[in-house]
Design a protein around this motif. Structure first.
Motif, PDB file in Angstrom:
ATOM      1  N   PHE A  87      52.096  38.400  47.428  1.00  0.00           N
ATOM      2  CA  PHE A  87      50.733  38.549  46.933  1.00  0.00           C
ATOM      3  C   PHE A  87      50.515  37.635  45.733  1.00  0.00           C
ATOM      4  N   THR A  88      49.282  37.335  45.477  1.00  0.00           N
ATOM      5  CA  THR A  88      48.878  36.632  44.266  1.00  0.00           C
ATOM      6  C   THR A  88      47.774  37.439  43.612  1.00  0.00           C
ATOM      7  N   GLN A  89      47.558  37.225  42.324  1.00  0.00           N
ATOM      8  CA  GLN A  89      46.452  37.912  41.653  1.00  0.00           C
ATOM      9  C   GLN A  89      45.878  37.014  40.573  1.00  0.00           C
ATOM     10  N   THR A  90      44.574  37.070  40.464  1.00  0.00           N
ATOM     11  CA  THR A  90      43.844  36.209  39.532  1.00  0.00           C
ATOM     12  C   THR A  90      42.641  36.974  38.999  1.00  0.00           C
ATOM     13  N   VAL A  91      42.330  36.788  37.734  1.00  0.00           N
ATOM     14  CA  VAL A  91      41.090  37.331  37.184  1.00  0.00           C
ATOM     15  C   VAL A  91      39.958  36.384  37.564  1.00  0.00           C
ATOM     16  N   VAL A  92      38.951  36.919  38.246  1.00  0.00           N
ATOM     17  CA  VAL A  92      37.856  36.094  38.754  1.00  0.00           C
ATOM     18  C   VAL A  92      36.527  36.678  38.311  1.00  0.00           C
ATOM     19  N   GLU A  93      35.499  35.871  38.375  1.00  0.00           N
ATOM     20  CA  GLU A  93      34.158  36.366  38.105  1.00  0.00           C
ATOM     21  C   GLU A  93      33.372  36.393  39.404  1.00  0.00           C
ATOM     22  N   PHE A  94      32.454  37.357  39.518  1.00  0.00           N
ATOM     23  CA  PHE A  94      31.653  37.506  40.726  1.00  0.00           C
ATOM     24  C   PHE A  94      30.712  36.314  40.872  1.00  0.00           C
ATOM     25  N   GLU A  95      30.565  35.845  42.095  1.00  0.00           N
ATOM     26  CA  GLU A  95      29.712  34.684  42.345  1.00  0.00           C
ATOM     27  C   GLU A  95      28.254  34.969  42.025  1.00  0.00           C
ATOM     28  N   ASP A  96      27.850  36.244  42.163  1.00  0.00           N
ATOM     29  CA  ASP A  96      26.451  36.604  41.940  1.00  0.00           C
ATOM     30  C   ASP A  96      26.274  37.533  40.743  1.00  0.00           C
ATOM     31  N   HIS A  97      27.283  37.566  39.865  1.00  0.00           N
ATOM     32  CA  HIS A  97      27.203  38.366  38.639  1.00  0.00           C
ATOM     33  C   HIS A  97      28.228  37.765  37.679  1.00  0.00           C
ATOM     34  N   ALA A  98      27.845  36.674  37.032  1.00  0.00           N
ATOM     35  CA  ALA A  98      28.806  35.828  36.317  1.00  0.00           C
ATOM     36  C   ALA A  98      29.547  36.558  35.208  1.00  0.00           C
ATOM     37  N   THR A  99      28.961  37.587  34.611  1.00  0.00           N
ATOM     38  CA  THR A  99      29.632  38.297  33.524  1.00  0.00           C
ATOM     39  C   THR A  99      30.552  39.400  34.023  1.00  0.00           C
ATOM     40  N   LEU A 100      30.560  39.659  35.328  1.00  0.00           N
ATOM     41  CA  LEU A 100      31.413  40.698  35.901  1.00  0.00           C
ATOM     42  C   LEU A 100      32.728  40.087  36.369  1.00  0.00           C
ATOM     43  N   GLN A 101      33.810  40.521  35.757  1.00  0.00           N
ATOM     44  CA  GLN A 101      35.125  40.019  36.114  1.00  0.00           C
ATOM     45  C   GLN A 101      35.964  41.138  36.723  1.00  0.00           C
ATOM     46  N   ALA A 102      36.803  40.773  37.667  1.00  0.00           N
ATOM     47  CA  ALA A 102      37.722  41.721  38.292  1.00  0.00           C
ATOM     48  C   ALA A 102      39.022  40.992  38.588  1.00  0.00           C
ATOM     49  N   ARG A 103      40.071  41.766  38.810  1.00  0.00           N
ATOM     50  CA  ARG A 103      41.334  41.161  39.225  1.00  0.00           C
ATOM     51  C   ARG A 103      41.379  41.180  40.744  1.00  0.00           C
ATOM     52  N   GLN A 104      41.464  40.013  41.350  1.00  0.00           N
ATOM     53  CA  GLN A 104      41.525  39.891  42.801  1.00  0.00           C
ATOM     54  C   GLN A 104      42.981  39.785  43.222  1.00  0.00           C
ATOM     55  N   VAL A 105      43.432  40.734  44.041  1.00  0.00           N
ATOM     56  CA  VAL A 105      44.801  40.752  44.537  1.00  0.00           C
ATOM     57  C   VAL A 105      44.776  40.329  46.000  1.00  0.00           C
ATOM     58  N   ASN A 106      45.313  39.173  46.293  1.00  0.00           N
ATOM     59  CA  ASN A 106      45.360  38.659  47.662  1.00  0.00           C
ATOM     60  C   ASN A 106      46.725  38.966  48.262  1.00  0.00           C
ATOM     61  N   VAL A 107      46.718  39.715  49.363  1.00  0.00           N
ATOM     62  CA  VAL A 107      47.943  40.194  49.988  1.00  0.00           C
ATOM     63  C   VAL A 107      48.151  39.481  51.318  1.00  0.00           C
ATOM     64  N   THR A 108      49.366  38.975  51.535  1.00  0.00           N
ATOM     65  CA  THR A 108      49.724  38.335  52.808  1.00  0.00           C
ATOM     66  C   THR A 108      50.499  39.324  53.668  1.00  0.00           C
ATOM     67  N   LEU A 109      50.023  39.546  54.877  1.00  0.00           N
ATOM     68  CA  LEU A 109      50.694  40.464  55.799  1.00  0.00           C
ATOM     69  C   LEU A 109      51.886  39.786  56.459  1.00  0.00           C
ATOM     70  N   PRO A 110      52.893  40.553  56.883  1.00  0.00           N
ATOM     71  CA  PRO A 110      54.070  39.948  57.526  1.00  0.00           C
ATOM     72  C   PRO A 110      53.752  39.320  58.870  1.00  0.00           C
ATOM     73  N   ARG A 111      52.693  39.797  59.515  1.00  0.00           N
ATOM     74  CA  ARG A 111      52.274  39.233  60.805  1.00  0.00           C
ATOM     75  C   ARG A 111      50.767  39.465  60.941  1.00  0.00           C
ATOM     76  N   PRO A 112      50.073  38.662  61.740  1.00  0.00           N
ATOM     77  CA  PRO A 112      48.623  38.826  61.885  1.00  0.00           C
ATOM     78  C   PRO A 112      48.264  40.218  62.416  1.00  0.00           C
ATOM     79  N   LEU A 113      47.194  40.762  61.867  1.00  0.00           N
ATOM     80  CA  LEU A 113      46.693  42.075  62.283  1.00  0.00           C
ATOM     81  C   LEU A 113      45.530  41.848  63.236  1.00  0.00           C
ATOM     82  N   ALA A 114      45.665  42.362  64.458  1.00  0.00           N
ATOM     83  CA  ALA A 114      44.639  42.147  65.476  1.00  0.00           C
ATOM     84  C   ALA A 114      43.374  42.932  65.153  1.00  0.00           C
TER      85      ALA A 114
END
Length: 477
Positions: A87-114
């Motif tokens: 996984f990776t994680q980054t503090v990002v701002e919302f594209e349509d709410h520039a002052t709103l920040q959240a931590r986005q956690v991107n998770v990679t699965l071991p295999r594709p989920l159908a």
């Protein structure tokens, strides 16, 4: 289990950056198993969220995004068998709410989920919570504090499948999931939630409250304070000690209101216990399927009971299938505040409230020409749902006066009974209204829902006179 594994390669960008926004939300939650320890003295949350997710897209997916509060960090991510996931994680701002920040956690699965298949992702995380008031979302004062602690969806206090875009997340619609939550707090504090209290255990100065949902939920709210509790029949109220008298009063009000709405709209499907949870003023009253976060003002001042009427009426709403929804149900709840006040408090407020609302809207239209260009049916898509409360309320007021109390309440109940299971759209509601109404509502819907002609109407017509304006075209069917 509060674990912190550091063996996973963790790629973190410490500075805030603009995200690349996915156009869809791949994961849809169907179950949460939460284990949260709220360390109030140190103002920190240590938690583990085991989330059952389904691929909600039409193609296999190999990764997905979760949102957390900006000051919380994921320490480990695993699958259902306990195997570590990248996984990776980054503090990002919302594209349509520039002052709103959240931590986005991107998770990679071991295999594709159908498409349609499910898997489990467990995210361990910890951190601080200090709200989002600085973003303009002044009601999101969620925090960890000895005076009052609140953890909820609005502040991403638990991982939520989604991307940093209100537009994209709204298009995904509301989820429906089961949950089991174990929340551990220092002894002397109580945890309030709208689910079933399965039990409590104490150990070494800490108390764990376990809650389980009564009905499929779309959000989880956890309030922590030195609550008093009053319970009887289907009603449970969590109140702050200084507002015990108000808690007793609202216990009676809540029972009478539920009885009234049941008489008007019919019984709730799968009825269960309903919880009213007191929150500080300014923190934002809200309702989910079995609980209401209610501001302290309603506990202190009987004249603010209308806020409770509003939230309780939402229990008879159905899930909107218009995505994103225009939220005219907020207009219905705003209108029902007045009708319920007139009925339960023997006051006359409905017509005068319509006058004030129409006058206010007429003034707003002069300053905001978007209202003359976007119809209420599109408020969700155009992110204008703040106006659904007042525009919708006047539409329902006009319908109510034209149809009469019995026909109107029968319509609201019939829509709930017919569409509560699978959800309903604006068009579904309009079709049902036209079939059940004793008078024609064609022009009302044309002006208020499917066009912006209402902006011309309120410029020349007081609120209380709106029904008369339409009476000639309504006639008898």
């Amino acid at each position: 289990m509060f674990t912190s594994y550091l063996a996973v390669t963790l790629i973190m960008t410490l500075q805030t950056q603009s995200p690349t926004i996915d156009t869809t939300v791949a994961f849809r939650p169907t179950r949460y198993d939460l284990n949260m320890k709220i360390d109030i003295p140190n103002k920190e949350l240590v938690a583990s969220a085991r989330i059952t997710i389904t691929n909600a897209t039409l193609a296999p997916v190999s990764s997905g995004s979760f949102l957390l509060y900006r000051l919380m960090r994921a320490s480990d991510v695993r699958d259902g068998a306990g195997r570590r996931l990248a996984f990776t994680q980054t503090v990002v701002e919302f594209e349509d709410h520039a002052t709103l920040q959240a931590r986005q956690v991107n998770v990679t699965l071991p295999r594709p989920l159908a498409p349609g298949q499910s898997t489990v992702v467990q995210i361990d995380y910890r951190g601080a919570l200090v709200g989002y008031a600085e973003t303009g979302m002044s009601y999101v004062r969620d925090r960890i504090d000895s005076a009052y602690t609140l953890l909820r969806l609005d502040a991403f206090a638990y991982p939520v499948p989604g991307v940093p875009s209100h537009r994209v997340n709204r298009r995904a619609g509301l989820p429906a999931y089961d949950y089991d939550a174990r929340v551990t707090v220092p002894e002397g504090f109580a945890v309030a939630n709208g689910g079933q209290l399965v039990g409590t255990t104490s150990d070494s100065g800490w108390t764990t409250f376990e809650y389980r949902n009564f009905k499929p939920a779309w959000r989880m709210d956890f309030a922590v304070a030195r609550f008093g509790v009053k319970q009887g029949g289907p009603v449970r109220i969590f109140y702050l000690p200084e507002d015990s008298a108000g808690g007793a009063r609202l216990f009676d009000v809540m029972n009478r209101t539920l009885d009234t709405y049941t008489r008007w709209f019919g019984p709730l499907r799968s009825a269960s216990q309903f919880s009213l949870i007191e929150i500080p003023d300014g923190w934002g009253s809200q309702a989910d399927v079995t609980s209401i976060l209610q501001s302290a003002a309603a506990f202190k001042d009987p004249k603010r009971q209308y806020e409770l009427y509003h939230e309780l009426s939402h229990l008879w709403n159905v899930t909107a299938t218009d995505l994103p929804p225009p939220r005219w149900n907020e207009g219905l709840a705003t209108f029902l505040e007045d009708v319920t006040t007139d009925s339960l408090e023997r006051r006359v407020t409905t017509d005068s409230s319509a006058d004030r609302m129409a006058e206010r809207l007429a003034g707003i239209v002069k300053k905001n020409d978007r209202l003359t260009k976007v119809r209420m049916a599109d408020y969700g898509r155009m992110q204008m749902t703040d106006y659904s409360y007042s525009v919708g309320a006047l539409m329902f007021y006009t319908m109510y006066r034209l149809m009469g109390h019995q026909a109107f309440t029968h319509l609201i109940g019939a829509y709930y009974q017919r569409y509560e299971v699978g959800g309903g759209s604006s068009d579904d509601f309009v079709r049902l209204a036209k079939s059940l109404s004793p008078v024609s509502l064609d022009q009302v819907f044309r002006d208020w829902l499917y066009s912006t002609h209402w902006t011309e109407v309120v410029a020349s017509t007081p609120g209380h006179a709106l029904p008369d304006r339409y009476r000639a075209t309504a006639g008898q069917k």
